[in-house]
Motif scaffolding. Structure first.
Motif, PDB file in Angstrom:
ATOM      1  N   VAL A   1     -44.214  58.970  44.433  1.00 34.43           N
ATOM      2  CA  VAL A   1     -43.958  60.406  44.579  1.00 34.43           C
ATOM      3  C   VAL A   1     -42.472  60.608  44.325  1.00 34.43           C
ATOM      4  CG1 VAL A   1     -43.943  62.364  46.165  1.00 34.43           C
ATOM      5  CG2 VAL A   1     -45.798  60.679  46.284  1.00 34.43           C
ATOM      6  N   GLN A   2     -42.170  61.500  43.390  1.00 33.93           N
ATOM      7  CA  GLN A   2     -40.774  61.838  43.135  1.00 33.93           C
ATOM      8  C   GLN A   2     -40.504  63.219  43.681  1.00 33.93           C
ATOM      9  OE1 GLN A   2     -39.588  62.064  39.024  1.00 33.93           O
ATOM     10  NE2 GLN A   2     -37.427  62.213  39.539  1.00 33.93           N
ATOM     11  N   GLY A   3     -39.570  63.285  44.606  1.00 36.49           N
ATOM     12  CA  GLY A   3     -39.151  64.563  45.156  1.00 36.49           C
ATOM     13  C   GLY A   3     -37.763  64.908  44.655  1.00 36.49           C
ATOM     14  N   GLU A   4     -37.334  66.062  44.975  1.00 31.48           N
ATOM     15  CA  GLU A   4     -36.001  66.522  44.564  1.00 31.48           C
ATOM     16  C   GLU A   4     -34.896  65.583  45.050  1.00 31.48           C
ATOM     17  OE1 GLU A   4     -33.489  70.319  45.938  1.00 31.48           O
ATOM     18  OE2 GLU A   4     -35.443  70.787  45.070  1.00 31.48           O
ATOM     19  N   ASP A   5     -35.097  64.975  46.214  1.00 28.13           N
ATOM     20  CA  ASP A   5     -34.063  64.135  46.813  1.00 28.13           C
ATOM     21  C   ASP A   5     -34.382  62.643  46.785  1.00 28.13           C
ATOM     22  OD1 ASP A   5     -32.429  66.351  47.436  1.00 28.13           O
ATOM     23  OD2 ASP A   5     -33.622  66.745  49.226  1.00 28.13           O
ATOM     24  N   GLY A   6     -35.309  62.233  45.935  1.00 27.72           N
ATOM     25  CA  GLY A   6     -35.574  60.809  45.802  1.00 27.72           C
ATOM     26  C   GLY A   6     -37.047  60.480  45.697  1.00 27.72           C
ATOM     27  N   TYR A   7     -37.349  59.221  45.929  1.00 26.99           N
ATOM     28  CA  TYR A   7     -38.690  58.679  45.719  1.00 26.99           C
ATOM     29  C   TYR A   7     -39.306  58.178  47.020  1.00 26.99           C
ATOM     30  CZ  TYR A   7     -37.304  58.578  40.820  1.00 26.99           C
ATOM     31  OH  TYR A   7     -36.876  58.932  39.569  1.00 26.99           O
ATOM     32  N   VAL A   8     -40.620  58.279  47.076  1.00 30.54           N
ATOM     33  CA  VAL A   8     -41.430  57.618  48.086  1.00 30.54           C
ATOM     34  C   VAL A   8     -42.453  56.812  47.296  1.00 30.54           C
ATOM     35  CG1 VAL A   8     -43.022  57.871  50.022  1.00 30.54           C
ATOM     36  CG2 VAL A   8     -41.200  59.560  49.680  1.00 30.54           C
ATOM     37  N   ALA A   9     -42.424  55.511  47.456  1.00 29.49           N
ATOM     38  CA  ALA A   9     -43.332  54.644  46.708  1.00 29.49           C
ATOM     39  C   ALA A   9     -44.124  53.792  47.695  1.00 29.49           C
ATOM     40  CB  ALA A   9     -42.545  53.752  45.759  1.00 29.49           C
ATOM     41  N   THR A  10     -45.424  53.694  47.455  1.00 28.37           N
ATOM     42  CA  THR A  10     -46.297  52.908  48.316  1.00 28.37           C
ATOM     43  C   THR A  10     -46.971  51.832  47.481  1.00 28.37           C
ATOM     44  OG1 THR A  10     -46.683  54.784  49.786  1.00 28.37           O
ATOM     45  CG2 THR A  10     -48.294  53.004  49.864  1.00 28.37           C
ATOM     46  N   TYR A  11     -46.939  50.618  47.978  1.00 24.79           N
ATOM     47  CA  TYR A  11     -47.481  49.457  47.264  1.00 24.79           C
ATOM     48  C   TYR A  11     -48.500  48.740  48.143  1.00 24.79           C
ATOM     49  CZ  TYR A  11     -43.369  50.389  44.510  1.00 24.79           C
ATOM     50  OH  TYR A  11     -42.421  51.025  43.745  1.00 24.79           O
ATOM     51  N   ALA A  12     -49.582  48.308  47.538  1.00 27.45           N
ATOM     52  CA  ALA A  12     -50.546  47.490  48.266  1.00 27.45           C
ATOM     53  C   ALA A  12     -49.859  46.196  48.687  1.00 27.45           C
ATOM     54  CB  ALA A  12     -51.753  47.186  47.379  1.00 27.45           C
ATOM     55  N   ALA A  13     -50.117  45.773  49.904  1.00 27.90           N
ATOM     56  CA  ALA A  13     -49.603  44.503  50.419  1.00 27.90           C
ATOM     57  C   ALA A  13     -50.808  43.728  50.937  1.00 27.90           C
ATOM     58  CB  ALA A  13     -48.553  44.741  51.501  1.00 27.90           C
ATOM     59  N   GLY A  14     -51.650  43.334  50.015  1.00 26.26           N
ATOM     60  CA  GLY A  14     -52.897  42.683  50.381  1.00 26.26           C
ATOM     61  C   GLY A  14     -53.956  43.719  50.696  1.00 26.26           C
ATOM     62  N   PRO A  15     -55.094  43.289  51.183  1.00 28.98           N
ATOM     63  CA  PRO A  15     -56.205  44.211  51.425  1.00 28.98           C
ATOM     64  C   PRO A  15     -56.071  45.070  52.686  1.00 28.98           C
ATOM     65  CG  PRO A  15     -56.854  41.980  51.978  1.00 28.98           C
ATOM     66  CD  PRO A  15     -55.476  41.893  51.368  1.00 28.98           C
TER      67      PRO A  15
ATOM     68  N   SER B   1     -40.150  45.974  44.706  1.00 31.12           N
ATOM     69  CA  SER B   1     -41.115  46.334  45.759  1.00 31.12           C
ATOM     70  C   SER B   1     -42.426  45.576  45.602  1.00 31.12           C
ATOM     71  CB  SER B   1     -41.360  47.839  45.755  1.00 31.12           C
ATOM     72  OG  SER B   1     -40.165  48.529  46.044  1.00 31.12           O
ATOM     73  N   ARG B   2     -42.837  45.327  44.382  1.00 34.09           N
ATOM     74  CA  ARG B   2     -44.055  44.530  44.166  1.00 34.09           C
ATOM     75  C   ARG B   2     -43.866  43.116  44.691  1.00 34.09           C
ATOM     76  NH1 ARG B   2     -44.491  46.760  38.083  1.00 34.09           N
ATOM     77  NH2 ARG B   2     -45.525  48.728  38.545  1.00 34.09           N
ATOM     78  N   ILE B   3     -42.685  42.550  44.463  1.00 32.91           N
ATOM     79  CA  ILE B   3     -42.388  41.210  44.983  1.00 32.91           C
ATOM     80  C   ILE B   3     -42.473  41.218  46.509  1.00 32.91           C
ATOM     81  CG2 ILE B   3     -40.526  39.515  45.267  1.00 32.91           C
ATOM     82  CD1 ILE B   3     -39.640  40.317  42.363  1.00 32.91           C
TER      83      ILE B   3
END
Length: 127
Positions: free
Chosen positions: A75-89, A110-112
């Motif tokens: 998600v890109q907002g005016e003031d930056g990003y919020v990113a969500t990554y799967a971390a296993g099931p 973040s994937r690492i």
């Protein structure tokens, strides 16, 4: 703090060290419970709950469009990003980043961290 939580927090801190534009991160269970957090600003519990809600929609959207299992949401907002990554099931990593962040590097780092957190959470799960 249990060992897995301490190790997850260490991983989050390593992510922030590798990518200084990251302003915070929360590792949570897929159902919205905080595992570890290093975030200034918004409450970690609120971020985890909102992540669980957005994750539910993202998982359904990926499945409904034939895109397979959920991997990440940005998600890109005016003031930056919020990113969500799967971390296993059973876990996710949500990262907050400044608007000047290189998104490719954000994804790479973040994937690492997400993969490492998945290992830590899976290792500590007795089931």
């Amino acid at each position: 703090m249990p060992a897995a939580e301490a190790e997850v927090l260490d991983e989050i801190r390593r992510l922030r060290a590798r990518l200084p534009q990251v302003t915070g991160a929360v590792a949570a269970s897929a159902d919205g419970f905080v595992i570890a957090q290093d975030a200034a600003g918004p409450e970690a519990e609120g971020i985890a709950a909102l992540t669980a809600a957005s994750l539910a929609v993202a998982v359904r959207l990926a499945a409904a469009t034939g895109r397979g299992e959920f991997r990440e949401l940005l998600v890109q907002g005016e003031d930056g990003y919020v990113a969500t990554y799967a971390a296993g099931p059973t876990a996710v990593l949500t990262v907050l980043a400044e608007p000047r962040t290189n998104v490719g590097r954000l994804h790479l780092e973040s994937r690492i961290s997400g993969a490492r957190i998945a290992e830590l959470v899976t290792r500590s799960d007795p089931t």
